[in-house]
Design a protein around this motif. Structure first.
Motif, PDB file in Angstrom:
ATOM      1  N   MET A 167      -3.861  31.093  20.382  1.00 10.28           N
ATOM      2  CA  MET A 167      -3.287  29.841  20.811  1.00 10.28           C
ATOM      3  C   MET A 167      -3.955  29.389  22.099  1.00 10.28           C
ATOM      4  SD  MET A 167       0.630  29.138  21.878  1.00 10.28           S
ATOM      5  CE  MET A 167       1.033  27.714  22.810  1.00 10.28           C
ATOM      6  N   ILE A 168      -4.290  28.130  22.155  1.00 12.04           N
ATOM      7  CA  ILE A 168      -4.865  27.539  23.359  1.00 12.04           C
ATOM      8  C   ILE A 168      -3.800  26.668  24.004  1.00 12.04           C
ATOM      9  CG2 ILE A 168      -6.616  25.976  24.253  1.00 12.04           C
ATOM     10  CD1 ILE A 168      -8.406  26.849  21.934  1.00 12.04           C
ATOM     11  N   LEU A 169      -3.563  26.892  25.278  1.00 11.35           N
ATOM     12  CA  LEU A 169      -2.573  26.128  26.028  1.00 11.35           C
ATOM     13  C   LEU A 169      -3.314  25.043  26.799  1.00 11.35           C
ATOM     14  CD1 LEU A 169       0.510  26.210  26.754  1.00 11.35           C
ATOM     15  CD2 LEU A 169      -0.165  27.481  28.775  1.00 11.35           C
ATOM     16  N   ASN A 170      -3.127  23.776  26.405  1.00  5.75           N
ATOM     17  CA  ASN A 170      -3.804  22.697  27.125  1.00  5.75           C
ATOM     18  C   ASN A 170      -2.962  22.251  28.320  1.00  5.75           C
ATOM     19  OD1 ASN A 170      -1.895  20.772  26.249  1.00  5.75           O
ATOM     20  ND2 ASN A 170      -3.103  20.285  24.441  1.00  5.75           N
ATOM     21  N   ARG A 171      -3.465  21.303  29.064  1.00 11.25           N
ATOM     22  CA  ARG A 171      -2.817  20.865  30.310  1.00 11.25           C
ATOM     23  C   ARG A 171      -1.397  20.350  30.071  1.00 11.25           C
ATOM     24  NH1 ARG A 171      -6.630  19.187  33.901  1.00 11.25           N
ATOM     25  NH2 ARG A 171      -5.833  19.324  35.990  1.00 11.25           N
ATOM     26  N   SER A 172      -1.208  19.501  29.077  1.00 11.09           N
ATOM     27  CA  SER A 172       0.132  18.945  28.831  1.00 11.09           C
ATOM     28  C   SER A 172       1.102  20.026  28.356  1.00 11.09           C
ATOM     29  CB  SER A 172       0.076  17.788  27.840  1.00 11.09           C
ATOM     30  OG  SER A 172      -0.393  18.208  26.593  1.00 11.09           O
ATOM     31  N   GLU A 173       0.621  20.998  27.596  1.00 16.24           N
ATOM     32  CA  GLU A 173       1.480  22.106  27.169  1.00 16.24           C
ATOM     33  C   GLU A 173       1.851  22.994  28.359  1.00 16.24           C
ATOM     34  OE1 GLU A 173      -0.152  22.529  22.585  1.00 16.24           O
ATOM     35  OE2 GLU A 173      -1.164  23.600  24.206  1.00 16.24           O
ATOM     36  N   LEU A 174       0.919  23.168  29.283  1.00 12.59           N
ATOM     37  CA  LEU A 174       1.207  23.931  30.495  1.00 12.59           C
ATOM     38  C   LEU A 174       2.272  23.220  31.321  1.00 12.59           C
ATOM     39  CD1 LEU A 174       0.660  26.249  32.479  1.00 12.59           C
ATOM     40  CD2 LEU A 174      -1.200  24.872  33.425  1.00 12.59           C
ATOM     41  N   ILE A 175       2.154  21.919  31.463  1.00 14.14           N
ATOM     42  CA  ILE A 175       3.144  21.139  32.203  1.00 14.14           C
ATOM     43  C   ILE A 175       4.512  21.273  31.552  1.00 14.14           C
ATOM     44  CG2 ILE A 175       3.840  18.770  32.805  1.00 14.14           C
ATOM     45  CD1 ILE A 175       0.757  18.249  33.189  1.00 14.14           C
ATOM     46  N   SER A 176       4.550  21.205  30.233  1.00 13.92           N
ATOM     47  CA  SER A 176       5.818  21.348  29.507  1.00 13.92           C
ATOM     48  C   SER A 176       6.410  22.743  29.715  1.00 13.92           C
ATOM     49  CB  SER A 176       5.598  21.077  28.024  1.00 13.92           C
ATOM     50  OG  SER A 176       6.789  21.198  27.318  1.00 13.92           O
ATOM     51  N   ALA A 177       5.565  23.769  29.694  1.00 12.59           N
ATOM     52  CA  ALA A 177       6.040  25.139  29.893  1.00 12.59           C
ATOM     53  C   ALA A 177       6.601  25.313  31.303  1.00 12.59           C
ATOM     54  CB  ALA A 177       4.900  26.131  29.641  1.00 12.59           C
ATOM     55  N   VAL A 178       5.928  24.740  32.302  1.00 13.07           N
ATOM     56  CA  VAL A 178       6.418  24.815  33.685  1.00 13.07           C
ATOM     57  C   VAL A 178       7.760  24.090  33.794  1.00 13.07           C
ATOM     58  CG1 VAL A 178       5.981  24.029  36.060  1.00 13.07           C
ATOM     59  CG2 VAL A 178       4.146  25.098  34.742  1.00 13.07           C
ATOM     60  N   LYS A 179       7.866  22.959  33.142  1.00 14.20           N
ATOM     61  CA  LYS A 179       9.111  22.175  33.145  1.00 14.20           C
ATOM     62  C   LYS A 179      10.279  23.025  32.647  1.00 14.20           C
ATOM     63  CE  LYS A 179      11.317  18.545  30.516  1.00 14.20           C
ATOM     64  NZ  LYS A 179      11.184  17.596  29.434  1.00 14.20           N
ATOM     65  N   HIS A 180      10.073  23.697  31.521  1.00 13.51           N
ATOM     66  CA  HIS A 180      11.149  24.502  30.936  1.00 13.51           C
ATOM     67  C   HIS A 180      11.417  25.778  31.742  1.00 13.51           C
ATOM     68  CE1 HIS A 180      11.678  21.876  27.562  1.00 13.51           C
ATOM     69  NE2 HIS A 180      10.387  21.937  27.277  1.00 13.51           N
ATOM     70  N   LYS A 181      10.367  26.433  32.202  1.00 11.38           N
ATOM     71  CA  LYS A 181      10.517  27.688  32.936  1.00 11.38           C
ATOM     72  C   LYS A 181      11.208  27.477  34.283  1.00 11.38           C
ATOM     73  CE  LYS A 181       9.007  32.079  32.932  1.00 11.38           C
ATOM     74  NZ  LYS A 181       9.246  33.021  31.863  1.00 11.38           N
ATOM     75  N   ALA A 182      10.863  26.374  34.967  1.00  9.20           N
ATOM     76  CA  ALA A 182      11.416  26.111  36.299  1.00  9.20           C
ATOM     77  C   ALA A 182      12.650  25.209  36.246  1.00  9.20           C
ATOM     78  CB  ALA A 182      10.352  25.475  37.183  1.00  9.20           C
ATOM     79  N   ASP A 183      12.987  24.724  35.067  1.00  5.75           N
ATOM     80  CA  ASP A 183      14.133  23.819  34.884  1.00  5.75           C
ATOM     81  C   ASP A 183      14.037  22.613  35.818  1.00  5.75           C
ATOM     82  OD1 ASP A 183      16.468  22.935  33.687  1.00  5.75           O
ATOM     83  OD2 ASP A 183      17.762  23.990  35.113  1.00  5.75           O
ATOM     84  N   ILE A 184      12.890  21.929  35.727  1.00  4.78           N
ATOM     85  CA  ILE A 184      12.641  20.734  36.527  1.00  4.78           C
ATOM     86  C   ILE A 184      12.242  19.597  35.597  1.00  4.78           C
ATOM     87  CG2 ILE A 184      12.025  21.975  38.637  1.00  4.78           C
ATOM     88  CD1 ILE A 184       9.090  21.684  37.906  1.00  4.78           C
TER      89      ILE A 184
END
Length: 93
Positions: A1-18
């Motif tokens: 799986m390749i994590l692109n920039r927008s997927e990384l942003i989404s993951a940070v959003k969910h992980k940090a609850d922001i």
């Protein structure tokens, strides 16, 4: 799986609850800081993750693959990343 920039942003959003906007600004800020420090010739060491560094690459001779003619490749600076031992352990569990 390749994590692109927008997927990384989404993951940070969910992980940090922001919010998505906060996650976007956080990710962009981290990338910007890393790029600026490397541009200035500084290393960035993140404990338990790794080290970003800049290496000098000497000028050298090469070959043009389409014409097979010799060419001069200019000296350059290249960013590198060396992972930490703890990151390697985590990946190999």
């Amino acid at each position: 799986m390749i994590l692109n920039r927008s997927e990384l942003i989404s993951a940070v959003k969910h992980k940090a609850d922001i919010t998505n906007d906060q996650a976007y600004r956080a990710v962009e800020a981290v990338f910007s800081i890393i790029a600026e420090e490397l541009e200035n010739g500084n290393n960035i060491s993140i404990q338990s993750f790794g080290t970003f560094d800049v290496k000098d690459r000497a000028a050298r001779k090469g070959v043009n693959p389409s014409t097979h003619q010799p060419i001069e490749i200019k000296a350059s600076r290249v960013p590198t990343f060396k992972f930490s031992y703890k990151l390697k352990e985590r990946v190999n569990k």
